[in-house]
Design a protein around this motif. Structure first.
Motif, PDB file in Angstrom:
ATOM      1  N   ASN A 138      81.713  21.836  93.345  1.00 22.61           N
ATOM      2  CA  ASN A 138      83.000  21.365  92.840  1.00 22.61           C
ATOM      3  C   ASN A 138      83.979  22.536  92.714  1.00 22.61           C
ATOM      4  N   ASP A 139      84.950  22.592  93.608  1.00 24.50           N
ATOM      5  CA  ASP A 139      85.920  23.697  93.603  1.00 24.50           C
ATOM      6  C   ASP A 139      87.247  23.159  94.127  1.00 24.50           C
ATOM      7  N   SER A 140      88.239  23.054  93.228  1.00 24.92           N
ATOM      8  CA  SER A 140      89.540  22.552  93.655  1.00 24.92           C
ATOM      9  C   SER A 140      90.442  23.717  94.037  1.00 24.92           C
ATOM     10  N   PRO A 141      91.051  23.657  95.236  1.00 26.07           N
ATOM     11  CA  PRO A 141      91.931  24.757  95.654  1.00 26.07           C
ATOM     12  C   PRO A 141      93.150  24.917  94.752  1.00 26.07           C
ATOM     13  N   TRP A 142      93.425  23.897  93.942  1.00 22.85           N
ATOM     14  CA  TRP A 142      94.593  23.972  93.059  1.00 22.85           C
ATOM     15  C   TRP A 142      94.286  24.783  91.802  1.00 22.85           C
ATOM     16  N   ASN A 143      93.004  25.060  91.548  1.00 20.93           N
ATOM     17  CA  ASN A 143      92.657  25.874  90.371  1.00 20.93           C
ATOM     18  C   ASN A 143      92.890  27.352  90.673  1.00 20.93           C
ATOM     19  N   GLU A 144      93.359  28.072  89.672  1.00 24.10           N
ATOM     20  CA  GLU A 144      93.684  29.495  89.851  1.00 24.10           C
ATOM     21  C   GLU A 144      92.484  30.325  90.308  1.00 24.10           C
ATOM     22  N   ASN A 145      91.305  29.997  89.771  1.00 21.06           N
ATOM     23  CA  ASN A 145      90.114  30.804  90.074  1.00 21.06           C
ATOM     24  C   ASN A 145      89.275  30.217  91.222  1.00 21.06           C
ATOM     25  N   SER A 146      89.923  29.400  92.078  1.00 27.58           N
ATOM     26  CA  SER A 146      89.200  28.770  93.187  1.00 27.58           C
ATOM     27  C   SER A 146      88.695  29.810  94.194  1.00 27.58           C
ATOM     28  N   HIS A 147      87.500  29.541  94.756  1.00 28.49           N
ATOM     29  CA  HIS A 147      86.925  30.421  95.789  1.00 28.49           C
ATOM     30  C   HIS A 147      87.090  29.816  97.189  1.00 28.49           C
ATOM     31  N   VAL A 148      87.803  28.698  97.285  1.00 28.17           N
ATOM     32  CA  VAL A 148      87.869  27.970  98.565  1.00 28.17           C
ATOM     33  C   VAL A 148      88.383  28.856  99.695  1.00 28.17           C
ATOM     34  N   ALA A 149      89.377  29.701  99.414  1.00 25.65           N
ATOM     35  CA  ALA A 149      89.974  30.523 100.484  1.00 25.65           C
ATOM     36  C   ALA A 149      88.979  31.503 101.090  1.00 25.65           C
ATOM     37  N   GLN A 150      87.873  31.760 100.371  1.00 23.32           N
ATOM     38  CA  GLN A 150      86.851  32.664 100.940  1.00 23.32           C
ATOM     39  C   GLN A 150      86.089  31.990 102.083  1.00 23.32           C
ATOM     40  N   SER A 151      86.050  30.667 102.075  1.00 23.52           N
ATOM     41  CA  SER A 151      85.341  29.981 103.156  1.00 23.52           C
ATOM     42  C   SER A 151      86.285  29.263 104.119  1.00 23.52           C
ATOM     43  N   ASN A 152      87.530  29.039 103.706  1.00 19.23           N
ATOM     44  CA  ASN A 152      88.545  28.467 104.595  1.00 19.23           C
ATOM     45  C   ASN A 152      89.861  29.215 104.340  1.00 19.23           C
ATOM     46  N   PRO A 153      90.309  30.002 105.309  1.00 19.87           N
ATOM     47  CA  PRO A 153      91.534  30.787 105.112  1.00 19.87           C
ATOM     48  C   PRO A 153      92.733  29.926 104.716  1.00 19.87           C
ATOM     49  N   LEU A 154      92.692  28.637 105.070  1.00 15.68           N
ATOM     50  CA  LEU A 154      93.805  27.751 104.743  1.00 15.68           C
ATOM     51  C   LEU A 154      93.762  27.306 103.287  1.00 15.68           C
ATOM     52  N   GLY A 155      92.650  27.611 102.601  1.00 20.58           N
ATOM     53  CA  GLY A 155      92.534  27.260 101.186  1.00 20.58           C
ATOM     54  C   GLY A 155      92.508  25.768 100.948  1.00 20.58           C
ATOM     55  N   LYS A 156      91.891  25.042 101.876  1.00 21.67           N
ATOM     56  CA  LYS A 156      91.833  23.578 101.733  1.00 21.67           C
ATOM     57  C   LYS A 156      90.392  23.102 101.736  1.00 21.67           C
ATOM     58  N   VAL A 157      90.178  21.976 101.083  1.00 21.96           N
ATOM     59  CA  VAL A 157      88.871  21.318 101.119  1.00 21.96           C
ATOM     60  C   VAL A 157      89.027  19.994 101.858  1.00 21.96           C
ATOM     61  N   PRO A 158      87.945  19.530 102.481  1.00 27.67           N
ATOM     62  CA  PRO A 158      86.556  19.974 102.397  1.00 27.67           C
ATOM     63  C   PRO A 158      86.247  21.180 103.286  1.00 27.67           C
ATOM     64  N   VAL A 159      85.221  21.937 102.821  1.00 30.04           N
ATOM     65  CA  VAL A 159      84.571  22.942 103.657  1.00 30.04           C
ATOM     66  C   VAL A 159      83.089  22.616 103.629  1.00 30.04           C
ATOM     67  N   LEU A 160      82.470  22.643 104.788  1.00 34.75           N
ATOM     68  CA  LEU A 160      81.021  22.438 104.840  1.00 34.75           C
ATOM     69  C   LEU A 160      80.369  23.780 105.170  1.00 34.75           C
ATOM     70  N   ILE A 161      79.471  24.220 104.303  1.00 32.24           N
ATOM     71  CA  ILE A 161      78.759  25.478 104.568  1.00 32.24           C
ATOM     72  C   ILE A 161      77.359  25.105 105.059  1.00 32.24           C
ATOM     73  N   ALA A 162      77.129  25.405 106.336  1.00 29.07           N
ATOM     74  CA  ALA A 162      75.855  25.021 106.965  1.00 29.07           C
ATOM     75  C   ALA A 162      74.737  25.948 106.503  1.00 29.07           C
ATOM     76  N   ASP A 163      73.511  25.548 106.813  1.00 32.06           N
ATOM     77  CA  ASP A 163      72.351  26.328 106.360  1.00 32.06           C
ATOM     78  C   ASP A 163      72.353  27.748 106.933  1.00 32.06           C
ATOM     79  N   ASP A 164      72.995  27.935 108.100  1.00 27.53           N
ATOM     80  CA  ASP A 164      73.060  29.288 108.679  1.00 27.53           C
ATOM     81  C   ASP A 164      74.249  30.084 108.149  1.00 27.53           C
ATOM     82  N   GLY A 165      74.970  29.512 107.163  1.00 32.35           N
ATOM     83  CA  GLY A 165      76.099  30.213 106.539  1.00 32.35           C
ATOM     84  C   GLY A 165      77.438  29.952 107.211  1.00 32.35           C
TER      85      GLY A 165
END
Ligand SMILES: N[C@@H](CCC(=O)N[C@@H](CS)C(=O)NCC(=O)O)C(=O)O
Length: 202
Positions: A30-57
């Protein structure tokens, strides 16, 4: 496999429903890109969800790409037709439903601004996109484009778009004069995958 997103996002719901329909196990982060402390941009440069992190990373976005990745990983039950032309038609309807979600999210965010700063012309513009989109989806439903037994990505996206409109009370009269869409959504909302992913404020 991890799905990063929020409980209110219709795009995240689309992927949650797809994973449930395919019977694929996943952890929800649970990580909303609208929250100040969101980590979403670390996995999607666009800072949007959904992001799917596969088993291989590997990090996959956005939702149509994730849907294609899931289809490659778990082809049965199919959510995208194997025939290329039929697949294009499904993806076109998915894009239409996704576009309704985009317009609904923009409308919601505009309505969140202080009344004096809200742009009525922007609200009207987005509302027209939504209503035209719903008319086209109702017509597609009338023509039998959606299958409620085995769900494809377009059918799932339509259910998530309508669920979001209801949740945010955007275009509240959408069901008037769109009987085919109403019937489709009623059937979809009875499914376990939709019941388990109803939008909620965390
Ligand atoms: N086209 C993208 C849209 C995703 C999207 O708009 N997600 C919203 C949440 S519903 C978001 O993360 N917004 C954050 C932002 O725009 O900064 C997809 O299909 O995944």
């Amino acid at each position: 496999m991890k799905l990063v997103g929020s409980y209110t996002s219709p795009f995240v719901r689309k992927i949650s429903v797809l994973l449930l329909e395919k019977g694929m196990a996943f952890d929800f982060v649970n990580d909303s890109p609208w929250n100040e402390n969101s980590h979403v941009a670390q996995s999607n440069p666009l800072g949007k969800v959904p992001v799917l992190i596969a088993d291989d990373g590997a990090c996959w976005f956005d939702s149509p790409v994730i849907a294609s990745f899931l289809e490659l990983t778990q082809p049965v039950p199919a959510s995208i037709p194997s025939d290329p032309y039929a697949a294009l038609q499904v993806r076109q309807l998915e894009a239409l439903a996704d576009g309704v979600m985009d317009a609904a999210i923009l409308s919601f965010r505009e309505q969140q601004r202080p009344a004096a700063h809200q742009l009525e012309s922007e609200l009207v513009r987005q509302r027209e996109k939504i209503l035209r989109g719903l008319d086209a989806l109702d017509e597609a439903a009338k023509n039998g484009a959606f299958n409620t037994q085995q769900l494809d990505v377009a059918t799932i996206a339509v259910g998530c778009a309508m669920g979001y409109l209801n949740f945010r009370r955007i275009a509240p009269g959408w069901c008037v004069d769109r009987p085919h869409l109403v019937k489709l959504v009623e059937q979809l909302f009875q499914r376990d995958s939709f019941a388990r992913t109803e939008p909620r404020v965390a």
